[in-house]
Design a protein around this motif. Structure first.
Motif, PDB file in Angstrom:
ATOM      1  N   ASP A 118      22.657 -38.739  37.111  1.00  0.00           N
ATOM      2  CA  ASP A 118      23.885 -38.213  38.110  1.00  0.00           C
ATOM      3  C   ASP A 118      24.302 -36.840  37.735  1.00  0.00           C
ATOM      4  N   ARG A 119      23.768 -36.386  36.797  1.00  0.00           N
ATOM      5  CA  ARG A 119      23.811 -34.628  36.815  1.00  0.00           C
ATOM      6  C   ARG A 119      22.569 -33.890  37.378  1.00  0.00           C
ATOM      7  N   PHE A 120      22.917 -33.559  38.452  1.00  0.00           N
ATOM      8  CA  PHE A 120      21.568 -33.004  38.877  1.00  0.00           C
ATOM      9  C   PHE A 120      21.097 -31.723  38.611  1.00  0.00           C
ATOM     10  N   SER A 121      22.050 -30.958  38.430  1.00  0.00           N
ATOM     11  CA  SER A 121      21.761 -29.393  37.570  1.00  0.00           C
ATOM     12  C   SER A 121      21.158 -29.710  36.442  1.00  0.00           C
ATOM     13  N   PHE A 122      21.962 -30.592  35.500  1.00  0.00           N
ATOM     14  CA  PHE A 122      21.301 -30.652  34.073  1.00  0.00           C
ATOM     15  C   PHE A 122      19.741 -31.210  34.320  1.00  0.00           C
ATOM     16  N   ILE A 123      19.746 -32.394  35.067  1.00  0.00           N
ATOM     17  CA  ILE A 123      18.231 -33.062  35.060  1.00  0.00           C
ATOM     18  C   ILE A 123      17.118 -32.207  35.764  1.00  0.00           C
ATOM     19  N   PHE A 124      17.815 -31.337  36.631  1.00  0.00           N
ATOM     20  CA  PHE A 124      16.838 -30.122  37.147  1.00  0.00           C
ATOM     21  C   PHE A 124      16.199 -29.198  36.210  1.00  0.00           C
ATOM     22  N   PHE A 125      17.194 -28.567  35.552  1.00  0.00           N
ATOM     23  CA  PHE A 125      16.692 -27.971  34.315  1.00  0.00           C
ATOM     24  C   PHE A 125      15.898 -28.544  33.240  1.00  0.00           C
ATOM     25  N   GLY A 129      12.143 -27.743  32.348  1.00  0.00           N
ATOM     26  CA  GLY A 129      11.888 -26.962  30.935  1.00  0.00           C
ATOM     27  C   GLY A 129      10.864 -28.026  30.247  1.00  0.00           C
ATOM     28  N   THR A 130      11.427 -29.269  30.204  1.00  0.00           N
ATOM     29  CA  THR A 130      10.433 -30.197  29.413  1.00  0.00           C
ATOM     30  C   THR A 130       8.974 -30.255  29.891  1.00  0.00           C
ATOM     31  N   GLY A 131       8.867 -30.176  31.254  1.00  0.00           N
ATOM     32  CA  GLY A 131       7.339 -30.532  31.754  1.00  0.00           C
ATOM     33  C   GLY A 131       6.745 -29.031  31.268  1.00  0.00           C
ATOM     34  N   ALA A 132       7.382 -27.943  31.466  1.00  0.00           N
ATOM     35  CA  ALA A 132       6.834 -26.371  31.299  1.00  0.00           C
ATOM     36  C   ALA A 132       6.421 -26.503  29.514  1.00  0.00           C
ATOM     37  N   MET A 133       7.460 -26.868  28.809  1.00  0.00           N
ATOM     38  CA  MET A 133       7.089 -26.862  27.290  1.00  0.00           C
ATOM     39  C   MET A 133       5.711 -27.608  27.036  1.00  0.00           C
ATOM     40  N   HIS A 134       5.558 -28.785  27.640  1.00  0.00           N
ATOM     41  CA  HIS A 134       4.429 -29.718  27.291  1.00  0.00           C
ATOM     42  C   HIS A 134       3.153 -29.249  28.014  1.00  0.00           C
ATOM     43  N   VAL A 135       3.457 -28.636  29.007  1.00  0.00           N
ATOM     44  CA  VAL A 135       2.079 -28.042  29.807  1.00  0.00           C
ATOM     45  C   VAL A 135       1.722 -26.720  28.895  1.00  0.00           C
ATOM     46  N   LEU A 175      14.704 -27.673  18.850  1.00  0.00           N
ATOM     47  CA  LEU A 175      16.024 -27.162  17.882  1.00  0.00           C
ATOM     48  C   LEU A 175      16.888 -26.561  18.645  1.00  0.00           C
ATOM     49  N   LEU A 176      16.690 -25.701  19.742  1.00  0.00           N
ATOM     50  CA  LEU A 176      17.266 -25.116  20.635  1.00  0.00           C
ATOM     51  C   LEU A 176      18.122 -26.467  21.412  1.00  0.00           C
ATOM     52  N   ILE A 177      17.309 -27.451  21.858  1.00  0.00           N
ATOM     53  CA  ILE A 177      17.898 -28.246  22.716  1.00  0.00           C
ATOM     54  C   ILE A 177      18.951 -29.190  22.010  1.00  0.00           C
ATOM     55  N   ALA A 178      18.449 -29.363  20.556  1.00  0.00           N
ATOM     56  CA  ALA A 178      19.746 -30.214  19.565  1.00  0.00           C
ATOM     57  C   ALA A 178      21.105 -29.202  19.547  1.00  0.00           C
ATOM     58  N   TYR A 179      20.837 -28.128  19.577  1.00  0.00           N
ATOM     59  CA  TYR A 179      21.904 -26.868  19.262  1.00  0.00           C
ATOM     60  C   TYR A 179      22.832 -26.995  20.410  1.00  0.00           C
ATOM     61  N   GLY A 180      22.512 -27.177  21.495  1.00  0.00           N
ATOM     62  CA  GLY A 180      23.313 -27.213  22.543  1.00  0.00           C
ATOM     63  C   GLY A 180      23.865 -26.214  23.205  1.00  0.00           C
ATOM     64  N   GLY A 181      24.768 -26.338  24.081  1.00  0.00           N
ATOM     65  CA  GLY A 181      25.387 -24.858  24.703  1.00  0.00           C
ATOM     66  C   GLY A 181      24.507 -24.154  25.567  1.00  0.00           C
ATOM     67  N   ALA A 182      24.360 -22.753  25.513  1.00  0.00           N
ATOM     68  CA  ALA A 182      23.691 -21.782  26.026  1.00  0.00           C
ATOM     69  C   ALA A 182      22.259 -21.988  25.654  1.00  0.00           C
ATOM     70  N   ALA A 183      22.209 -22.167  24.363  1.00  0.00           N
ATOM     71  CA  ALA A 183      20.737 -22.239  23.670  1.00  0.00           C
ATOM     72  C   ALA A 183      19.854 -23.252  24.285  1.00  0.00           C
ATOM     73  N   TYR A 188      15.198 -24.333  28.194  1.00  0.00           N
ATOM     74  CA  TYR A 188      15.004 -25.127  29.467  1.00  0.00           C
ATOM     75  C   TYR A 188      14.014 -24.045  30.040  1.00  0.00           C
ATOM     76  N   VAL A 189      14.269 -22.719  29.849  1.00  0.00           N
ATOM     77  CA  VAL A 189      14.100 -21.514  30.953  1.00  0.00           C
ATOM     78  C   VAL A 189      12.709 -20.919  30.436  1.00  0.00           C
ATOM     79  N   LEU A 190      12.960 -20.780  28.964  1.00  0.00           N
ATOM     80  CA  LEU A 190      11.841 -20.260  28.494  1.00  0.00           C
ATOM     81  C   LEU A 190      10.476 -20.633  28.368  1.00  0.00           C
ATOM     82  N   PRO A 191      10.118 -21.888  28.611  1.00  0.00           N
ATOM     83  CA  PRO A 191       8.858 -22.518  28.512  1.00  0.00           C
ATOM     84  C   PRO A 191       8.304 -22.149  30.050  1.00  0.00           C
ATOM     85  N   VAL A 192       9.247 -22.080  31.108  1.00  0.00           N
ATOM     86  CA  VAL A 192       9.011 -21.989  32.446  1.00  0.00           C
ATOM     87  C   VAL A 192       8.675 -20.409  32.682  1.00  0.00           C
ATOM     88  N   LEU A 193       9.240 -19.426  32.128  1.00  0.00           N
ATOM     89  CA  LEU A 193       9.090 -18.136  32.393  1.00  0.00           C
ATOM     90  C   LEU A 193       7.812 -17.777  31.597  1.00  0.00           C
TER      91      LEU A 193
END
Length: 209
Positions: A118-125, A129-135, A175-183, A188-193
């Protein structure tokens, strides 16, 4: 409870049918897709077992256990492919990326079923993010193995080093995911970049040549 075995069967079934219809040329791609999803399924079992045995909390399971287990499991089909079929160097990286991509796809589907979509923006990122990290981990391992396995003396040390690099990147992401917030959104953005920067660098190098 999420019955990931049933999800696995539903996702693999059309891939098997497609593999039978597409012929031998495309068979390798579908087999690596199925192998990647299968490794994700097994990783979930092993992660749960190790977390229970070690009595790890959520943070330890996410940042310490999961990266090691998942990257090792993704490496196993690739090493089997290298040892048994001895492919040409240019086929190693696509195989690693296909494994990583199918692993990430199955992981994302299980996450959506368990947590909702239901949370489109979160699911989008998270999806990107997860796809780019694994790739990105697949690119590191696949590209490195294509170089290391051409040199007998470098096979074992090179494989261990590449696995360590992938585990480290995966652990930092988790670790960044588990920390939450802006991290979390930085993760999510870092692997894509990084993937985009790598492709841009490769494009510039090819243009110069």
């Amino acid at each position: 409870m999420t019955y990931i075995e049933n999800i696995f069967l539903c996702m693999v079934s059309p891939l098997l049918v497609a593999a039978l219809c597409m012929g031998r040329r495309q068979l390798r791609f579908f087999l690596f897709c199925i192998a990647g999803m299968g490794m994700c399924l097994l990783s979930a079992y092993i992660n749960t077992f190790l977390a229970a045995v070690c009595q790890a909390d959520a943070l330890a399971a996410t940042a310490e256990i999961a990266p090691v287990v998942e990257e090792m499991m993704k490496l196993l089909p690739l090493v089997f492919y290298l040892l048994v079929f001895e492919p040409e160097s240019e086929r190693i990286k696509p195989a690693a990326i296909t494994l990583a991509l199918s692993f990430a796809t199955f992981e994302n589907v299980c996450y959506l079923i368990q947590n909702g979509a239901d949370r489109f923006s979160f699911i989008f990122f998270r999806g990107f993010g997860t796809g780019a990290m694994h790739v990105l981990c697949g690119l590191i391992v696949g590209g490195g193995l294509a170089y290391a396995w051409r040199r007998t003396w470098l096979k074992i040390a090179g494989t261990c080093g590449l696995l360590g690099a992938a585990i480290t990147l995966h652990a930092i992401y988790n670790l960044l995911i588990a920390y939450g917030g802006a991290a979390q959104y930085v993760a999510y953005v870092l692997p894509v970049l990084l993937v985009a920067a790598g492709r841009w660098s490769a494009f510039r190098l090819s243009q110069r040549k």
